[in-house]
Design a protein around this motif. Structure first.
Motif, PDB file in Angstrom:
ATOM      1  N   ALA A   1      -1.410  29.912 -19.126  1.00 13.65           N
ATOM      2  CA  ALA A   1      -1.284  30.223 -17.690  1.00 13.65           C
ATOM      3  C   ALA A   1      -2.645  30.365 -17.019  1.00 13.65           C
ATOM      4  O   ALA A   1      -2.879  31.304 -16.257  1.00 13.65           O
ATOM      5  N   ALA A   2      -3.535  29.412 -17.303  1.00 14.33           N
ATOM      6  CA  ALA A   2      -4.840  29.380 -16.638  1.00 14.33           C
ATOM      7  C   ALA A   2      -4.726  28.612 -15.324  1.00 14.33           C
ATOM      8  O   ALA A   2      -3.875  27.731 -15.162  1.00 14.33           O
TER       9      ALA A   2
ATOM     10  N   ASN B   1      -1.012  28.012 -13.497  1.00 15.58           N
ATOM     11  CA  ASN B   1      -0.579  29.359 -13.843  1.00 15.58           C
ATOM     12  C   ASN B   1       0.675  29.808 -13.082  1.00 15.58           C
ATOM     13  O   ASN B   1       1.183  30.898 -13.335  1.00 15.58           O
TER      14      ASN B   1
ATOM     15  N   THR C   1       1.099  34.015 -23.998  1.00 16.62           N
ATOM     16  CA  THR C   1      -0.151  33.462 -23.454  1.00 16.62           C
ATOM     17  C   THR C   1      -1.308  33.622 -24.437  1.00 16.62           C
ATOM     18  O   THR C   1      -2.245  32.819 -24.440  1.00 16.62           O
TER      19      THR C   1
ATOM     20  N   THR D   1      -9.181  31.709 -12.461  1.00 15.37           N
ATOM     21  CA  THR D   1      -8.019  32.387 -13.034  1.00 15.37           C
ATOM     22  C   THR D   1      -8.105  33.893 -12.823  1.00 15.37           C
ATOM     23  O   THR D   1      -7.111  34.545 -12.460  1.00 15.37           O
TER      24      THR D   1
ATOM     25  N   GLY E   1      -5.440  35.733 -10.306  1.00 11.18           N
ATOM     26  CA  GLY E   1      -4.594  36.774 -10.856  1.00 11.18           C
ATOM     27  C   GLY E   1      -4.730  38.092 -10.125  1.00 11.18           C
ATOM     28  O   GLY E   1      -3.729  38.699  -9.713  1.00 11.18           O
TER      29      GLY E   1
ATOM     30  N   ILE F   1      -2.329  37.035 -15.903  1.00 17.57           N
ATOM     31  CA  ILE F   1      -3.124  35.848 -15.563  1.00 17.57           C
ATOM     32  C   ILE F   1      -4.600  36.206 -15.437  1.00 17.57           C
ATOM     33  O   ILE F   1      -5.474  35.491 -15.949  1.00 17.57           O
TER      34      ILE F   1
END
Length: 522
Positions: free
Chosen positions: A243-244, A248, A271, A304, A308, A327
Motif C-alpha cells: 500500500a505504497a 495505496n 502490508t 506515502t 497517509g 500507510i
C-alpha cells in the motif's frame, strides 16, 4: 542403459545424504503447525465452539517454536532445509536468517493477540463460516513468506495468505464488507499478476529461482540482462502489496469493513509481508539495481508518509483513520529501504516490528472504544476518559507510540532512520520523517480530544458482538506492554535488527547456509 543392480550409485551430487539435524526442523515447523491446525479445525467444523480453544494453544506453541528458531539463528547463523532432500537450487529451500526469523515471531505474537480478542468478538456464525481455519491458513502464508528461500514459493505463500484474507474479509457477508472485499481483491490480484510476471522474468534472466543462487549470479550479471526493468517490476508489485503511494487507495477503502479482529490482523501482518518481500528481493538479490532505484524509492516513501498522515488528519471514522496511519508507516519503512545502509535497513526492520505490534493493538483498541462509545465516528464518540480512565491512559500510550514519541517503541526506529538519513546527506528524508511524526501527533491528539476528553453529546447504540471484557482487554494490554518494554529497553531489539540489516547487506552467511560448498548452479 540401466546400470547393473549391484552398482553403487553416488547420490551426494544430487541429494542431501547427511541426516537432518533435529534443530533444523524448526525451519519448517511454523508452516507445518499452521497448516496442521487449520486442517484439524476444518475436520471439527461441526464443533465450532472448540475452535478458539484449539487455535489459541496452537498459537502459543507457534510463538514458542518461532522464538526457538530465532534463538537458534541468532546463535548459529542462517539455517536452510530443502524439501525432498534435493540439493539446492533444485530442491525447494526454506532458508531463515535473522530478518525472517524475527518477522515470523512478531507475526505469531500478533496472531495470538488477535485470536484472544476473537474469542469474544467472532460470533457462532463467524466461526461456522471458518474464522479460525482461515486465520491458521493466513498465518501459514505469512510464515511461509518469511521463511522461504525460493522466489516462486514466495509467490505461492502470497497466494495462500491472499486466499485466506478474502475469506476473512467477507466474514459476515454484509454489504459494506462485500464492497471492501471487491476493492481489496481487484488491486491485490493485479499486484499478484505483476509479481508472477516478474518471477517469470527473473527465471528467464537467471535460470533459477533459489534466492541464494540468484544473489550469487547477480554479482556478475549479464550486461544485456534488463535487471533495472526487473527491479522496477518488483518494486511496483510489492509496492501495491504494501500500500505504497500511489497504489495505496485500496487499503483505507477495505480495512475498515471487516470485523475488528480481522482489521487488526490485516494491519499487523499483510502490508509488512509486502515490505519484507521488497527488502528481501531488492536489497539482497538485486543490490545494484536497488541502489539505482533509491531516489525513486525515497520519493515514493515521502509521498506515502504524507499521503497517509494527511488522510489521517482529515478522517472522522476511527477505523479509516487507522488505515491511513498504516500507510504512513509503510512510507517510513520505505525511507529505510531508500537509504540502503545498515542503519537505514535496521531502522526499517525495527519500525516494521514496532508497526506489527502497534497497529494490531490500535485496531483492537478502536473496537473497545466503539464498545464503550457506541460507534467509530469521532462525531459521535465522547467521554471515554470519564467512562474508563485506565482505558484512556492505555490509549494515550499507544497514541504516543504511533507518533514516535519517547519513551515508547516508535521513538527508536525513527531515531535510527533520521540518523542514517543525516549521515548519508539525505536531510530532506529526515525532515519528512520528523514532519510525519509531528502531524501524526496532531492526528491522534485530535482523536483523544474528541473521543476521550470531550463530554459525550449523544447516546448511540452499542455495536453488535460486544467482546467479553478480559478477552478484549488482555491482548491490548499485552501488546501495549511490548510497546512500552521495547521503548524503555530498546538495546536488544536494536542489536538484533542491526545484525539482520548487516546480514542483508552482506548475505555471505545466508549463501553459505544454502550452498555449504560455496557454489550454486553455473
Amino acid at each position: 542403459m540401466a546400470a547393473p543392480a549391484n552398482t553403487a550409485i553416488d547420490l551426494s551430487a544430487a541429494l542431501v545424504t547427511a541426516p537432518v539435524a533435529a534443530a533444523h526442523w524448526l525451519v519448517i515447523l511454523p508452516v507445518v503447525l499452521c497448516i496442521g491446525l487449520g486442517a484439524l479445525l476444518l475436520m471439527l467444523r461441526d464443533r465450532t465452539a472448540l475452535h478458539g480453544w484449539i487455535a489459541i494453544p496452537g498459537l502459543v506453541v507457534l510463538v514458542l517454536a518461532d522464538l526457538a528458531l530465532l534463538c537458534k539463528v541468532a546463535a548459529e547463523g542462517p539455517l536452510t532445509m530443502v524439501m525432498g532432500r534435493w540439493l539446492p537450487p533444485f530442491g525447494i529451500a526454506f532458508s531463515v536468517d535473522l530478518f525472517g526469523a524475527v518477522m515470523a515471531l512478531a507475526a505469531a505474537i500478533v496472531a495470538l493477540a488477535g485470536s484472544l480478542y476473537a474469542l469474544g468478538e467472532i460470533t457462532t456464525s463467524g466461526r461456522r463460516y471458518g474464522f479460525f481455519p482461515f486465520l491458521m491458513l493466513l498465518l501459514a502464508g505469512v510464515s511461509g513468506a518469511f521463511l522461504t528461500g525460493d522466489v516462486f514459493n514466495l509467490y505461492v505463500w502470497f497466494e495462500v495468505l491472499l486466499i485466506s484474507s478474502f475469506g476473512l474479509l467477507i466474514l459476515g457477508s454484509e454489504r459494506e464488507q462485500i464492497d471492501g472485499a471487491l476493492k481489496y481483491a481487484v488491486l491485490n490480484l493485479i499486484a499478484t499478476t505483476l509479481f508472477l510476471v516478474s518471477v517469470g522474468y527473473l527465471y528467464a534472466v537467471f535460470g533459477t529461482l533459489n534466492m541464494a543462487d540468484i544473489a550469487m549470479k547477480a554479482k556478475t550479471p549479464d550486461s544485456e540482462a534488463p535487471l533495472m526493468t526487473l527491479a522496477g517490476l518488483f518494486l511496483l508489485a510489492f509496492g501495491m502489496k504494501a500500500a505504497a503511494f500511489p497504489v495505496n487507495f485500496w487499503l483505507p477503502a477495505s480495512y475498515h469493513t471487516p470485523r475488528i479482529t480481522v482489521s487488526a490482523l490485516f494491519a499487523g501482518l499483510l502490508t509488512k509481508v509486502g515490505i519484507y518481500a521488497l527488502i528481501r528481493v531488492l536489497v539482497m538479490l538485486l543490490p545494484a539495481e536497488s541502489a539505482g532505484l533509491a531516489p525513486l524509492i525515497a520519493t515514493v516513501a515521502i509521498a506515502t508518509m504524507l499521503a497517509g498522515v494527511l488522510g489521517a488528519l482529515g478522517e472522522s471514522d476511527l477505523r479509516r483513520l487507522l488505515g491511513y496511519v498504516v500507510i504512513s508507516g509503510i512510507g517510513t519503512m520505505l525511507a529505510g529501504v531508500a537509504l540502503g545502509s545498515a542503519g537505514g535497513l535496521g531502522g526499517a526492520i525495527f519500525y516494521a516490528l514496532h508497526s506489527m505490534v502497534l497497529m494490531t493493538a490500535l485496531y483492537l483498541l478502536s473496537g473497545q472504544a466503539a464498545r464503550l462509545g457506541g460507534g467509530f465516528s469521532l462525531h459521535g464518540l465522547g467521554g471515554l476518559y470519564r467512562q474508563s480512565s485506565w482505558f484512556a491512559g492505555l490509549s494515550l500510550v499507544l497514541f504516543f507510540a504511533a507518533s514516535g514519541l519517547p519513551p515508547f517503541s516508535g521513538f527508536w526506529p525513527k531515531v535510527v532512520l533520521v540518523k542514517a538519513a543525516l549521515d548519508s546527506g539525505a536531510w530532506w528524508l529526515a525532515a519528512a520523517i520528523l514532519l510525519t511524526g509531528f502531524l501524526t501527533t496532531i492526528a491522534f491528539g485530535r482523536v483523544f480530544l474528541l473521543a476521550y476528553w470531550r463530554p459525550r453529546t449523544q447516546q448511540d447504540a452499542v455495536v453488535a458482538s460486544e467482546p467479553i471484557a478480559w478477552q478484549a482487554n488482555l491482548p491490548i494490554a499485552v501488546l501495549a506492554a511490548l510497546v512500552i518494554g521495547f521503548g524503555l529497553f530498546p538495546e536488544p531489539l536494536l542489536h538484533l535488527t542491526q545484525r539482520a540489516a548487516l546480514g542483508l547487506e552482506d548475505p555471505s552467511a545466508y549463501l553459505h547456509s544454502v550452498f555449504p560448498g560455496g557454489a550454486g548452479t553455473q
